[in-house]
Design a protein around this motif. Structure first.
Motif, PDB file in Angstrom:
ATOM      1  N   GLY A 102       0.792  -1.221   0.000  1.00 21.56           N
ATOM      2  CA  GLY A 102       0.000   0.000   0.000  1.00 21.56           C
ATOM      3  C   GLY A 102       0.822   1.268   0.000  1.00 21.56           C
ATOM      4  O   GLY A 102       2.026   1.260  -0.275  1.00 21.56           O
ATOM      5  N   PRO A 103       0.188   2.384   0.331  1.00 21.69           N
ATOM      6  CA  PRO A 103       0.864   3.678   0.273  1.00 21.69           C
ATOM      7  C   PRO A 103       1.850   3.845   1.425  1.00 21.69           C
ATOM      8  O   PRO A 103       1.818   3.082   2.400  1.00 21.69           O
ATOM      9  CB  PRO A 103      -0.302   4.667   0.406  1.00 21.69           C
ATOM     10  CG  PRO A 103      -1.311   3.932   1.237  1.00 21.69           C
ATOM     11  CD  PRO A 103      -1.222   2.500   0.787  1.00 21.69           C
ATOM     12  N   PRO A 104       2.729   4.825   1.341  1.00 20.34           N
ATOM     13  CA  PRO A 104       3.639   5.110   2.457  1.00 20.34           C
ATOM     14  C   PRO A 104       2.865   5.348   3.739  1.00 20.34           C
ATOM     15  O   PRO A 104       1.738   5.859   3.717  1.00 20.34           O
ATOM     16  CB  PRO A 104       4.367   6.379   1.990  1.00 20.34           C
ATOM     17  CG  PRO A 104       4.283   6.343   0.498  1.00 20.34           C
ATOM     18  CD  PRO A 104       2.943   5.726   0.189  1.00 20.34           C
ATOM     19  N   ALA A 105       3.476   4.971   4.864  1.00 17.46           N
ATOM     20  CA  ALA A 105       2.816   5.130   6.159  1.00 17.46           C
ATOM     21  C   ALA A 105       3.854   5.474   7.206  1.00 17.46           C
ATOM     22  O   ALA A 105       5.028   5.081   7.089  1.00 17.46           O
ATOM     23  CB  ALA A 105       2.076   3.850   6.547  1.00 17.46           C
ATOM     24  N   PRO A 106       3.478   6.214   8.238  1.00 15.58           N
ATOM     25  CA  PRO A 106       4.422   6.569   9.297  1.00 15.58           C
ATOM     26  C   PRO A 106       5.065   5.325   9.909  1.00 15.58           C
ATOM     27  O   PRO A 106       4.393   4.328  10.162  1.00 15.58           O
ATOM     28  CB  PRO A 106       3.534   7.288  10.321  1.00 15.58           C
ATOM     29  CG  PRO A 106       2.389   7.819   9.523  1.00 15.58           C
ATOM     30  CD  PRO A 106       2.128   6.799   8.466  1.00 15.58           C
ATOM     31  N   GLY A 107       6.368   5.407  10.102  1.00  9.47           N
ATOM     32  CA  GLY A 107       7.109   4.305  10.689  1.00  9.47           C
ATOM     33  C   GLY A 107       7.710   3.355   9.683  1.00  9.47           C
ATOM     34  O   GLY A 107       8.620   2.593  10.010  1.00  9.47           O
ATOM     35  N   PHE A 108       7.199   3.388   8.451  1.00  8.83           N
ATOM     36  CA  PHE A 108       7.714   2.508   7.407  1.00  8.83           C
ATOM     37  C   PHE A 108       8.618   3.292   6.465  1.00  8.83           C
ATOM     38  O   PHE A 108       8.357   4.449   6.147  1.00  8.83           O
ATOM     39  CB  PHE A 108       6.567   1.854   6.638  1.00  8.83           C
ATOM     40  CG  PHE A 108       5.858   0.787   7.427  1.00  8.83           C
ATOM     41  CD1 PHE A 108       6.281  -0.532   7.383  1.00  8.83           C
ATOM     42  CD2 PHE A 108       4.778   1.122   8.244  1.00  8.83           C
ATOM     43  CE1 PHE A 108       5.638  -1.507   8.136  1.00  8.83           C
ATOM     44  CE2 PHE A 108       4.128   0.152   8.999  1.00  8.83           C
ATOM     45  CZ  PHE A 108       4.563  -1.171   8.941  1.00  8.83           C
ATOM     46  N   ASP A 109       9.667   2.629   6.016  1.00 11.82           N
ATOM     47  CA  ASP A 109      10.664   3.289   5.172  1.00 11.82           C
ATOM     48  C   ASP A 109      10.395   3.119   3.685  1.00 11.82           C
ATOM     49  O   ASP A 109      10.915   3.879   2.866  1.00 11.82           O
ATOM     50  CB  ASP A 109      12.054   2.711   5.477  1.00 11.82           C
ATOM     51  CG  ASP A 109      12.398   2.776   6.952  1.00 11.82           C
ATOM     52  OD1 ASP A 109      12.668   3.878   7.435  1.00 11.82           O
ATOM     53  OD2 ASP A 109      12.393   1.721   7.620  1.00 11.82           O
ATOM     54  N   ALA A 110       9.648   2.089   3.331  1.00  7.11           N
ATOM     55  CA  ALA A 110       9.454   1.777   1.918  1.00  7.11           C
ATOM     56  C   ALA A 110       8.145   1.029   1.728  1.00  7.11           C
ATOM     57  O   ALA A 110       7.526   0.575   2.694  1.00  7.11           O
ATOM     58  CB  ALA A 110      10.620   0.925   1.411  1.00  7.11           C
ATOM     59  N   VAL A 111       7.731   0.928   0.470  1.00  8.13           N
ATOM     60  CA  VAL A 111       6.528   0.165   0.141  1.00  8.13           C
ATOM     61  C   VAL A 111       6.915  -1.037  -0.712  1.00  8.13           C
ATOM     62  O   VAL A 111       8.024  -1.124  -1.238  1.00  8.13           O
ATOM     63  CB  VAL A 111       5.483   1.040  -0.586  1.00  8.13           C
ATOM     64  CG1 VAL A 111       4.986   2.139   0.337  1.00  8.13           C
ATOM     65  CG2 VAL A 111       6.058   1.640  -1.869  1.00  8.13           C
ATOM     66  N   ASN A 112       5.953  -1.942  -0.866  1.00  7.33           N
ATOM     67  CA  ASN A 112       6.193  -3.240  -1.485  1.00  7.33           C
ATOM     68  C   ASN A 112       6.171  -3.130  -3.014  1.00  7.33           C
ATOM     69  O   ASN A 112       5.324  -3.701  -3.693  1.00  7.33           O
ATOM     70  CB  ASN A 112       5.114  -4.218  -0.999  1.00  7.33           C
ATOM     71  CG  ASN A 112       5.444  -5.653  -1.327  1.00  7.33           C
ATOM     72  OD1 ASN A 112       6.555  -6.109  -1.117  1.00  7.33           O
ATOM     73  ND2 ASN A 112       4.454  -6.377  -1.840  1.00  7.33           N
ATOM     74  N   SER A 113       7.140  -2.379  -3.548  1.00  6.92           N
ATOM     75  CA  SER A 113       7.206  -2.123  -4.990  1.00  6.92           C
ATOM     76  C   SER A 113       8.625  -2.352  -5.485  1.00  6.92           C
ATOM     77  O   SER A 113       9.552  -1.672  -5.036  1.00  6.92           O
ATOM     78  CB  SER A 113       6.793  -0.676  -5.285  1.00  6.92           C
ATOM     79  OG  SER A 113       7.259  -0.263  -6.554  1.00  6.92           O
TER      80      SER A 113
END
Length: 233
Positions: free
Chosen positions: A66-77
């Motif tokens: 999914g889209p970027p979210a607080p706490g996460f550095d990257a997305v599954n792309s």
């Protein structure tokens, strides 16, 4: 080789050997992470666990669907991850289907995670192990995702029939619902090249093996011997 193709919900007992397939996009992304230098990938059971691991290890790289979210550095792309330097880093990955599938078979004696980008390397592990029975976990769409089933069937075929033409299997994946959703922008956290990157056959020379390390399920690349090398893994 006796090959079974099951959805996650159909797993009633831990298989001896499992190949967990998520073409679009978890295990294409994982392969790219290793290509970009990641040392290992921790497969998180939940978003909360991924964030907790990130909080305890600030230098780890956390990614999700999914889209970027607080706490996460990257997305599954894969398209977005291919420009990220992950040299020596640990990645924490949580996805809707791929990571769930691997955790569902964590009691298996061998767990391989795969997509088209590591198909031949994955098949070579199975040949080397001379596995009599292999369970392919088709992770997407409750086991109905044609891109995952096509990849699983292709890997099963080339274990015993080297030189099998991949064209029909890749065509099915390209025409899958997941490919359409990625192309049409139905899914978020997407790069325009994601589908093409997921359909690159044997882009990488390594297989990916998941195993329990303490309380965590950890995915690591497995360097393969050459096709003429009969040495065990």
């Amino acid at each position: 080789m006796d090959a079974r193709f099951l959805g996650i919900a159909d797993l009633v007992a831990a298989p001896s050997v499992a190949v967990v397939v998520d073409v679009m996009r978890a295990y294409t992304v994982a392969a790219w992470a290793f290509a970009q230098g990641a040392e290992k990938i921790v497969l998180a059971e939940s978003l909360d666990e991924a964030l907790a691991l990130k909080a305890r290890h600030p230098d780890w790289v956390a990614l999700k669907d999914g889209p970027p979210a607080p706490g996460f550095d990257a997305v599954n792309s894969p398209g977005l991850l291919r420009s990220v330097d992950l040299g020596g880093r640990t990645v924490v990955q949580k996805t809707t289907a791929g990571t769930v599938g691997a955790l569902a078979v964590k009691e298996a004696s061998l767990v391989l995670c795969a997509g088209f980008v590591v198909a031949e390397a994955t098949a070579r592990v199975l040949r080397t192990r001379a596995s009599d029975s292999v369970t392919f976990v088709v992770t997407g769409e409750d086991g109905q995702a044609d891109e995952d089933l096509a990849c699983a069937q292709y890997i099963a075929r080339i274990v015993t029939e080297a030189g099998t033409d991949a064209a029909e299997f890749l065509r099915r994946a390209a025409e899958s619902r997941a490919a359409a959703e990625l192309t049409e922008g139905v899914r978020q956290g997407v790069h325009l090249d994601d589908v093409a990157l997921c359909l690159e056959l044997d882009r990488f020379p390594f297989a990916m093996v998941a195993a329990s390390e303490g309380s965590l399920m950890v995915l690591r690349p497995c360097a393969m011997p050459s096709a003429t090398d009969g040495a065990p893994i």
